[in-house]
Design an enzyme around this catalytic site. Sequence first.
Site, PDB file in Angstrom:
ATOM      1  N   THR A   1       1.648  -4.700   4.272  1.00 28.26           N
ATOM      2  CA  THR A   1       1.450  -5.094   5.676  1.00 28.26           C
ATOM      3  C   THR A   1       0.932  -6.528   5.822  1.00 28.26           C
ATOM      4  O   THR A   1       1.146  -7.155   6.853  1.00 28.26           O
ATOM      5  CB  THR A   1       0.454  -4.146   6.371  1.00 28.26           C
ATOM      6  N   ASP A   2       0.233  -7.024   4.788  1.00 26.78           N
ATOM      7  CA  ASP A   2      -0.456  -8.303   4.966  1.00 26.78           C
ATOM      8  C   ASP A   2       0.473  -9.443   5.378  1.00 26.78           C
ATOM      9  O   ASP A   2       0.116 -10.259   6.228  1.00 26.78           O
ATOM     10  CB  ASP A   2      -1.219  -8.683   3.686  1.00 26.78           C
TER      11      ASP A   2
ATOM     12  N   GLN B   1      -3.596 -20.177  19.606  1.00 26.26           N
ATOM     13  CA  GLN B   1      -4.330 -19.261  18.722  1.00 26.26           C
ATOM     14  C   GLN B   1      -4.682 -17.970  19.459  1.00 26.26           C
ATOM     15  O   GLN B   1      -5.242 -17.051  18.859  1.00 26.26           O
ATOM     16  CB  GLN B   1      -5.558 -19.930  18.109  1.00 26.26           C
ATOM     17  N   CYS B   2      -4.343 -17.883  20.761  1.00 25.01           N
ATOM     18  CA  CYS B   2      -4.530 -16.614  21.494  1.00 25.01           C
ATOM     19  C   CYS B   2      -3.481 -15.611  21.009  1.00 25.01           C
ATOM     20  O   CYS B   2      -2.394 -15.989  20.583  1.00 25.01           O
ATOM     21  CB  CYS B   2      -4.336 -16.807  22.987  1.00 25.01           C
TER      22      CYS B   2
ATOM     23  N   THR C   1       3.128  -9.394  14.849  1.00 27.76           N
ATOM     24  CA  THR C   1       1.951  -9.942  14.206  1.00 27.76           C
ATOM     25  C   THR C   1       1.040  -8.786  13.814  1.00 27.76           C
ATOM     26  O   THR C   1       1.004  -7.768  14.503  1.00 27.76           O
ATOM     27  CB  THR C   1       1.270 -10.988  15.141  1.00 27.76           C
TER      28      THR C   1
ATOM     29  N   ASP D   1       1.706  -6.760  -4.308  1.00 24.84           N
ATOM     30  CA  ASP D   1       0.861  -6.712  -3.120  1.00 24.84           C
ATOM     31  C   ASP D   1       1.394  -7.848  -2.247  1.00 24.84           C
ATOM     32  O   ASP D   1       1.626  -8.950  -2.742  1.00 24.84           O
ATOM     33  CB  ASP D   1      -0.594  -6.993  -3.554  1.00 24.84           C
TER      34      ASP D   1
ATOM     35  N   SER E   1       0.204  -9.864  -0.337  1.00 28.70           N
ATOM     36  CA  SER E   1      -0.506 -11.150  -0.258  1.00 28.70           C
ATOM     37  C   SER E   1      -0.037 -12.094  -1.367  1.00 28.70           C
ATOM     38  O   SER E   1      -0.390 -13.268  -1.367  1.00 28.70           O
ATOM     39  CB  SER E   1      -2.027 -10.960  -0.242  1.00 28.70           C
TER      40      SER E   1
ATOM     41  N   THR F   1       0.812  -1.223   0.000  1.00 30.10           N
ATOM     42  CA  THR F   1       0.000   0.000   0.000  1.00 30.10           C
ATOM     43  C   THR F   1       0.838   1.262   0.000  1.00 30.10           C
ATOM     44  O   THR F   1       0.484   2.254  -0.641  1.00 30.10           O
ATOM     45  CB  THR F   1      -0.920   0.003   1.240  1.00 30.10           C
TER      46      THR F   1
HETATM   47  N1  ASP Z   1      -2.519  -5.675   0.494  1.00 31.70           N
HETATM   48  C1  ASP Z   1      -1.486  -4.758   0.921  1.00 31.70           C
HETATM   49  C2  ASP Z   1      -0.191  -5.539   1.004  1.00 31.70           C
HETATM   50  O1  ASP Z   1       0.025  -6.237   1.944  1.00 31.70           O
HETATM   51  C3  ASP Z   1      -1.842  -4.160   2.237  1.00 31.70           C
HETATM   52  C4  ASP Z   1      -0.831  -3.179   2.778  1.00 31.70           C
HETATM   53  O2  ASP Z   1       0.252  -2.949   2.301  1.00 31.70           O
HETATM   54  O3  ASP Z   1      -1.169  -2.593   3.815  1.00 31.70           O
HETATM   55  O4  ASP Z   1       0.613  -5.441   0.105  1.00 31.70           O
END
Ligand code: ASP
Length: 343
Positions: free
Chosen positions: A90-91, A279-280, A167, A58, A60, A14
């Site tokens: 961030t993902d 998973q907590c 995380t 991206d 992801s 992003t």
């Molecule tokens: N989908 C974006 C990524 O992880 C989200 C981000 O950067 O915040 O590349």
Amino acid sequence: MKKSSILLIYTGGTIGMKQDPVDGTLRPFDFSELLKEVPELMKFALRIDTYTFDPLIDSSDVEPSLWQSLANLIRDRYDRYDGFVILHGTDTMAYSASALSFMIDGLSKPVIFTGSQLPIGIPRTDGKENLISAVEIASAKDADGKSMVPEVAIFFGSKLIRGNRATKVSAENFRAFDSPNFPLLAEAGINIRYNTRVIRPAAPEGSLSVKTDLDTRVSILKIHPGMTPQVLRHLLCGAETRAIILETYGSGNAPTSEWFLDILRESVGMGKVLVNVTQCLSGAVDMDLYANGKAMEKAGVCSGYDGTTESTLSKLFLLLGESRDNSWVKEMLKKDLKGEISR
Ligand code: ASP
């Protein structure tokens, strides 16, 4: 005096995106435009070189091949820079930061990941603050001229977090990352306050090495009410996995039904590495606390202690890549290799 120098590596995410005028979706844009958006960077008495991945992604879409490219890039340019800043979506940032923490040995310089929730071209962006502080941290030196943070870390929303303790906790908050089981390495306010007590010491200069052999035959199963033997057996006993991370309840608990424990025993009997993480969001696995946890331990499941799923996954990739011997991998899981578990 020689100017400090930073290599700013742009992988995508992003932070460097802008809106497609046609369909309105966010798409990566040219990195040279990113620097135009942050002229404040020019005010540092630093040399900032840039490296852009092609294609930008991206996060992801991140695969372990990106980690290998990043580790090799840092190794190849290590002597030329005082620190490295990696712009990343961030993902999967916590996965990538964890992986690099295990892949790079002998680090004496900072490798700081950052990104943003809002694109840098948008007025309310968090990207500028994240990027500027990450650059400052990557170039910060102590009174002896040594790097303040010779670690792989994430700077985001004013927090500096050890990479393998991080995380993602929010899809929209500017403070999107947390370090639930380990203190922050630093916090940025008027000043950047370094928590020198917990920052890992630098390795001796000249000891850098990079490991890029990864075995990704690992899967993750989140334990939940209503699991079926068919699905569990498929995941735990399938030929395609060497290790399975079990995300269990609370301090490491799971069902005690005979069919469930039988499948665990069958999987362990096949030589697979089963690792128990909670998973907590915070707290550690303690399989001695409840009978349900004890049953898993008896079935041969290893503890993941207070490690995150992200760091346990990349630690397994590295260990499995290093040896075909699963018993050695199980022994190594007990060790705190890069500050990822409290032992
Ligand atoms: N989908 C974006 C990524 O992880 C989200 C981000 O950067 O915040 O590349």
